[in-house]
Design a protein around this motif. Structure first.
Motif, short mmCIF file in Angstrom:
data_model
loop_
_atom_site.label_atom_id
_atom_site.label_comp_id
_atom_site.label_asym_id
_atom_site.label_seq_id
_atom_site.Cartn_x
_atom_site.Cartn_y
_atom_site.Cartn_z
N LEU A 99 0.83 -1.20 0.00
CA LEU A 99 0.00 0.00 0.00
C LEU A 99 0.86 1.25 0.00
CD1 LEU A 99 -2.90 -0.72 2.54
CD2 LEU A 99 -2.84 -1.11 0.07
N HIS A 100 0.42 2.29 -0.73
CA HIS A 100 1.09 3.59 -0.70
C HIS A 100 0.07 4.66 -0.33
CE1 HIS A 100 -0.80 4.30 -4.59
NE2 HIS A 100 -0.14 3.30 -5.15
N LEU B 136 0.73 8.12 -8.14
CA LEU B 136 1.59 7.25 -7.35
C LEU B 136 1.45 5.81 -7.83
CD1 LEU B 136 1.00 8.58 -3.71
CD2 LEU B 136 2.62 9.37 -5.43
N SER B 137 2.51 5.05 -7.67
CA SER B 137 2.48 3.63 -8.01
C SER B 137 3.13 2.85 -6.89
CB SER B 137 3.20 3.37 -9.33
OG SER B 137 4.59 3.57 -9.18
N LYS B 138 2.94 1.53 -6.93
CA LYS B 138 3.44 0.69 -5.85
C LYS B 138 4.95 0.59 -5.84
CE LYS B 138 -0.87 -1.89 -5.90
NZ LYS B 138 -1.57 -3.10 -6.29
N SER B 139 5.60 1.04 -6.89
CA SER B 139 7.07 0.98 -6.95
C SER B 139 7.73 2.18 -6.29
CB SER B 139 7.52 0.88 -8.41
OG SER B 139 7.11 2.03 -9.13
N ASN B 140 6.94 3.19 -5.88
CA ASN B 140 7.52 4.38 -5.26
C ASN B 140 7.61 4.19 -3.75
OD1 ASN B 140 7.80 6.00 -7.63
ND2 ASN B 140 5.58 6.24 -7.64
N ARG B 141 8.75 3.68 -3.30
CA ARG B 141 8.89 3.32 -1.90
C ARG B 141 8.82 4.52 -0.96
NH1 ARG B 141 10.59 -1.48 -0.42
NH2 ARG B 141 11.74 -0.61 1.36
N ASP B 142 9.07 5.72 -1.45
CA ASP B 142 9.03 6.87 -0.55
C ASP B 142 7.62 7.16 -0.07
OD1 ASP B 142 8.74 9.66 -2.85
OD2 ASP B 142 8.44 7.54 -3.26
N THR B 143 6.60 6.63 -0.74
CA THR B 143 5.23 6.84 -0.31
C THR B 143 4.60 5.57 0.26
OG1 THR B 143 4.34 6.35 -2.51
CG2 THR B 143 4.89 8.65 -2.04
N GLY B 144 5.37 4.50 0.41
CA GLY B 144 4.84 3.23 0.89
C GLY B 144 4.51 3.28 2.37
N ARG C 246 4.42 0.79 4.47
CA ARG C 246 5.39 -0.02 5.22
C ARG C 246 6.66 0.78 5.53
NH1 ARG C 246 5.26 -5.68 5.35
NH2 ARG C 246 7.50 -5.80 5.13
N ASP C 247 7.10 1.58 4.57
CA ASP C 247 8.32 2.35 4.78
C ASP C 247 8.09 3.49 5.77
OD1 ASP C 247 10.15 1.07 2.69
OD2 ASP C 247 8.37 1.56 1.53
N LEU C 248 6.90 4.09 5.70
CA LEU C 248 6.57 5.14 6.67
C LEU C 248 6.49 4.55 8.08
CD1 LEU C 248 3.89 7.03 4.56
CD2 LEU C 248 6.19 7.83 5.11
#
Length: 307
Positions: free
Chosen positions: A23-24, A252-260, A262-264
């Motif tokens: 999810l993003h 946004l797409s699922k490949s943009n980890r800066d908005t994921g 999980r990463d947040l």
């Protein structure tokens, strides 16, 4: 396992991610609209996992979606996370092949359904506009190909306008025949298509309010048409909300980890901050602030926020 509460008297809407990635913030923005409008209008939320593309979906993505929703405090009324974890579910598309087979047989009894061996490359070669949707020409319509493995399945779409009122964007009209031609129901790999599966699911599950991003506005007319062909007398209401975009204008797409999500989470960002950030970036609130899942209904019941 939590027992679902009785559904409220308002509309039944759905949050329907595909487990093809994590999810993003764009998904969170959609969830804010779904849960927020449901809360404001005394409605209910169904969680559906749209894993019709068996080549791209992964169990780890499904598990992450369920974990992220729980972390955000977003609880569905139908399709509870623990029910998905326990096994088969009526709200996971890959568990319900017979539902789509039955719908296909129903269409075939009343409309022109036929096999198609055209590839995407074949169809793209018929157009000089590679970045636009290309309506299928009907090349295989009269070839009488056998329905067999390795061939797609289409239903004939007659010309004609579908008119509907989007709850945010107003009056709309679309011609599915001009947009996509004869609709693909099952692809050559054996996957049910998005357009077919979601139309069948929304009908079978009594979803009467579809809330999604404006990138899917063009799908609405064909889904209304297909639902009517399947016997749906009244289509759902539709609300297409603004997307969160990059500075370039791309969604946004699922490949943009800066908005994921999980990463947040891993960076120590709180769920309240993530909800507030997504609400602000999607234009629901003007000023960034932390929000809880329980706050979302107030954004759509007051003058501060609008769908």
């Amino acid at each position: 396992m939590k027992t679902p509460d009785p559904l409220r008297p308002g509309p039944l809407t759905r949050f329907a991610p595909s487990p093809t990635g994590y999810l993003h913030l764009g998904h969170v923005a959609n969830a804010i609209h779904v849960w927020g409008v449901a809360q404001a209008w005394n409605g209910s939320v169904l969680l559906r996992l749209e894993d019709h593309d068996r080549g791209r979906c992964r169990p780890e993505y499904e598990a992450a979606i369920l974990e992220d929703l729980e972390w955000l405090g977003l609880e569905p009324d139908l399709g509870l996370p623990d029910e998905f974890r326990s096994g088969r579910s009526p709200f996971r598309q890959s568990d319900n092949d017979q539902r789509y087979e039955s719908a296909l047989q129903q269409l075939g009894a009343r409309f022109r359904v036929y096999a198609c061996d055209c590839s995407r490359r074949d169809i793209a070669g018929e157009s000089d506009a590679p970045h636009q949707e290309i309506p299928y020409s009907g090349h295989c319509r009269d070839r009488n190909l056998a329905l067999q493995k390795g061939r797609g399945i289409r239903v004939m779409m007659e010309p004609g306008l579908e008119q509907f009122t989007d709850m945010l964007l107003g009056e709309q009209e679309q011609d599915p025949h001009a947009q996509c031609g004869d609709m693909l129901l099952k692809d050559r790999l054996g996957n049910w298509t998005y357009q077919f599966a979601v139309t069948v699911d929304d009908l079978e599950q009594n979803v009467d309010l579809v809330i999604r991003g404006q990138d899917l506005l063009g799908s609405t007319g064909r889904q209304i048409r297909l639902g009517r062909m399947l016997g749906r007398s009244t289509p759902p209401a539709y609300l297409h909300h603004a997307l969160i975009l990059h500075g370039s204008g791309a969604k946004l797409s699922k490949s943009n980890r800066d908005t994921g999500v999980r990463d947040l989470r891993a960076a120590g960002v709180s769920p309240r901050h993530v909800l507030g950030q997504a609400a602000h970036l999607s234009g629901v609130i003007d000023t960034p602030r932390d929000l809880s899942a329980q706050d979302l209904g107030s954004l759509f019941a007051s003058s501060e926020g609008s769908p």
